[in-house]
Design an enzyme around this catalytic site. Structure first.
Site, PDB file in Angstrom:
ATOM      1  N   GLN A   1      -2.275   7.935  -5.956  1.00  0.00           N
ATOM      2  CA  GLN A   1      -2.868   8.172  -4.637  1.00  0.00           C
ATOM      3  C   GLN A   1      -2.601   9.585  -4.117  1.00  0.00           C
ATOM      4  O   GLN A   1      -3.220  10.017  -3.140  1.00  0.00           O
ATOM      5  CB  GLN A   1      -2.400   7.104  -3.646  1.00  0.00           C
ATOM      6  CG  GLN A   1      -2.955   5.729  -4.010  1.00  0.00           C
ATOM      7  CD  GLN A   1      -2.565   4.627  -3.033  1.00  0.00           C
ATOM      8  OE1 GLN A   1      -2.110   4.894  -1.930  1.00  0.00           O
ATOM      9  NE2 GLN A   1      -2.744   3.391  -3.448  1.00  0.00           N
TER      10      GLN A   1
ATOM     11  N   HIS B   1       1.968  -7.864  -6.195  1.00  0.00           N
ATOM     12  CA  HIS B   1       1.181  -7.018  -5.299  1.00  0.00           C
ATOM     13  C   HIS B   1       1.311  -7.470  -3.855  1.00  0.00           C
ATOM     14  O   HIS B   1       1.587  -6.682  -2.962  1.00  0.00           O
ATOM     15  CB  HIS B   1      -0.295  -6.940  -5.694  1.00  0.00           C
ATOM     16  CG  HIS B   1      -1.045  -6.033  -4.772  1.00  0.00           C
ATOM     17  ND1 HIS B   1      -1.587  -6.480  -3.583  1.00  0.00           N
ATOM     18  CD2 HIS B   1      -1.256  -4.704  -4.806  1.00  0.00           C
ATOM     19  CE1 HIS B   1      -2.109  -5.451  -2.934  1.00  0.00           C
ATOM     20  NE2 HIS B   1      -1.919  -4.367  -3.660  1.00  0.00           N
TER      21      HIS B   1
ATOM     22  N   HIS C   1       6.735  -2.644   3.635  1.00  0.00           N
ATOM     23  CA  HIS C   1       6.079  -2.560   4.943  1.00  0.00           C
ATOM     24  C   HIS C   1       6.735  -3.530   5.940  1.00  0.00           C
ATOM     25  O   HIS C   1       7.338  -3.089   6.896  1.00  0.00           O
ATOM     26  CB  HIS C   1       4.560  -2.809   4.888  1.00  0.00           C
ATOM     27  CG  HIS C   1       3.834  -1.870   3.986  1.00  0.00           C
ATOM     28  ND1 HIS C   1       3.856  -0.501   4.173  1.00  0.00           N
ATOM     29  CD2 HIS C   1       3.091  -2.086   2.873  1.00  0.00           C
ATOM     30  CE1 HIS C   1       3.143   0.073   3.210  1.00  0.00           C
ATOM     31  NE2 HIS C   1       2.676  -0.856   2.415  1.00  0.00           N
TER      32      HIS C   1
ATOM     33  N   ASP D   1       4.706   5.998  -0.344  1.00  0.00           N
ATOM     34  CA  ASP D   1       3.540   5.145  -0.526  1.00  0.00           C
ATOM     35  C   ASP D   1       2.277   5.903  -0.946  1.00  0.00           C
ATOM     36  O   ASP D   1       2.096   6.198  -2.112  1.00  0.00           O
ATOM     37  CB  ASP D   1       3.337   4.332   0.773  1.00  0.00           C
ATOM     38  CG  ASP D   1       2.348   3.187   0.621  1.00  0.00           C
ATOM     39  OD1 ASP D   1       1.780   3.043  -0.466  1.00  0.00           O
ATOM     40  OD2 ASP D   1       2.136   2.443   1.591  1.00  0.00           O
TER      41      ASP D   1
END
Ligand SMILES: [Zn+2]
Length: 457
Positions: free
Chosen positions: A64, A208, A270, A321
């Site tokens: 990412q 996940h 999170h 992240d």
């Protein structure tokens, strides 16, 4: 060569500054001796500034990095996590092993310069872009491990169990085809990584999320697992909490505390949307949380109940992240700023009653300890037996210039330094010296990969 004798005017030991510190790194890359209040012996290398331990970046999706800064336009009436995810998948579907290595090397170099010496990679990109397995199922894992080795940063690989698109859906979406795994596949990936014998590489597993893995598969994955980290995304989005409630009658953290064999191996990533009861139940389990403030802000996830987690004594780590930020001082600052904005107060995360009046120190100490646990290390930080990692502060950096020594951590977190770490050691070896790291062609390879990724339709 690893090992050596070092002396620094001060170092962060046992959660505070200690003066005149002598450190000896053994040939095994771990701290063999630490002494405070001692003069520098002639054979010691005198370091250029005060020392901090490196932090663990406990949540990363390295690919990412190729997307950071490129999702900041709203082209439809509504933009949220889910529309972001659709766009992010387009990069996930395109990237090749070579490109992944180039992107990850750039990321790891930046994370190292940002004060992290270990990264936990929550790795769900497994297959070729058409969804077919690579000849070596670990092809993309090795791309990441090679990148970490090139830069000299430690890596905890967490192959991800990812088997369905949602609670009510038996399979993945077509655009999730590169992610498909089951419990046995994840265990095989974990074993392959753990037994590689590569230095600075260890492996755990990840799930996940509750929406992406069935309860029976989660049970199968963890039933025979040893003492390795188990990470799971949980309660990041309100829609996910609602879906979980609809499917199970329980909220995601609640479901985990009642149905999963939670212990100190487990890290809830999170944990944004929580209730008091969920926090208390998690505190009793020994599991930790991994908060990712820059990404949670970028994605509009919401604000975690940070004072609640801290006061309950739940281990807390931080993660970059999606990599819109790549330095821990920025993450710690946003941890606190989120709470200041919510409560309209200052120094919300400090605890004078507990003898912890410095916000930066309280957050740093929690992230230090929680991060070590999240990466599967029994000892982490400047202590005998822990890996010989350290950060040498650059007191010539504009934000630190002239700051009284005992306030350096406060200024490091809240005064936005540019390049605060002058030298960095990982496992007894220098990986950054006078701001220069390994891998001269890292930036050029990254730029070429970006160009290729973003040129395609
Ligand atoms: Zn994530």
């Amino acid at each position: 060569m690893s090992g050596g004798l070092f002396w620094a005017p001060r170092a962060w030991i046992d959660g505070r500054w200690a003066e005149s510190v002598l450190l000896r790194a053994g040939d095994d890359g771990h701290w063999a001796e630490l002494r405070t209040g001692t003069a520098a012996p002639p054979q010691a290398e005198v370091l250029a500034g005060p020392l901090l331990p490196g932090l663990v970046d406990a949540h990363s999706h390295a690919f990412q990095r190729a997307f950071a800064g490129l999702a900041e336009r709203r082209e439809t009436e509504h933009d949220d996590f889910w529309s972001w995810r659709d766009r992010m998948y387009r990069v996930a579907l395109r990237i090749t092993p070579e490109q992944l290595r180039a992107v990850a090397a750039q990321l790891f170099a930046e994370l190292l310069q940002g004060g992290y010496t270990q990264v936990c990679e929550f790795h769900y990109l497994q297959h070729d872009s058409d969804g077919r397995p690579y000849a070596d199922p670990l092809a993309l894992s090795w791309a990441l491990a090679d990148a970490a080795a090139d830069i000299g940063i430690g890596l905890t690989m967490l192959p991800v169990l990812y088997e369905r698109a949602g609670f009510g859906s038996p399979r993945l979406r077509e655009d999730q085809r590169r992610f498909a795994t089951d419990a046995d596949a994840v265990l095989a990936l974990q074993r392959g990584l753990q037994s590689s014998g590569r230095p600075l590489l260890n492996a755990g597993v990840a799930i996940h999320s509750l929406r992406a893995a069935a309860p029976a598969s989660i049970a199968r994955l963890v039933e025979s697992l040893g003492k390795v980290p188990i990470h799971i995304h949980v309660a990041e989005q309100i829609a996910e909490v609602d879906d979980c409630l609809k499917a199970t009658g329980q909220r995601p953290i609640e479901w985990l505390t009642r149905h999963a064999p939670l212990d100190a191996r487990w890290q809830l990533v999170h944990a944004t949307h929580s209730t008091r009861d969920e926090i208390d139940a998690l505190a009793r389990s020994g599991a930790g949380v991994v908060i990712c403030p820059s990404t949670e802000g970028n994605l509009g996830d919401g604000l975690a109940d940070l004072p609640g987690w801290l006061d309950a004594g739940v281990p807390m780590a931080i993660g970059s992240d999606s990599h819109v930020a790549r330095a821990w001082p920025e993450e710690l600052r946003w941890l606190e700023y989120g709470q200041r904005l919510r409560h309209r107060q200052r120094n919300v995360c400090a605890s004078p009653a507990a003898g912890e009046p410095a916000t930066a120190a309280r957050l740093f100490n929690r992230a230090l300890q929680g991060g070590g646990g999240a990466a599967g290390f029994g000892r982490w930080g400047l202590m005998v037996g822990a890996r010989a990692d350290l950060l040498v502060l650059d007191t010539q950096d504009a934000a630190l210039l002239g700051v009284p020594a005992e306030r350096l951590l406060d200024a490091l977190v809240f005064s936005s330094p540019g390049r605060p770490f002058r030298d960095i050691m990982v496992a007894g070896r220098w990986t950054l010296r006078a701001h220069r790291g390994n891998g001269d062609d890292t930036a050029a390879r990254f730029a070429a990969a970006m160009q290729a990724l973003w040129q395609q339709p």
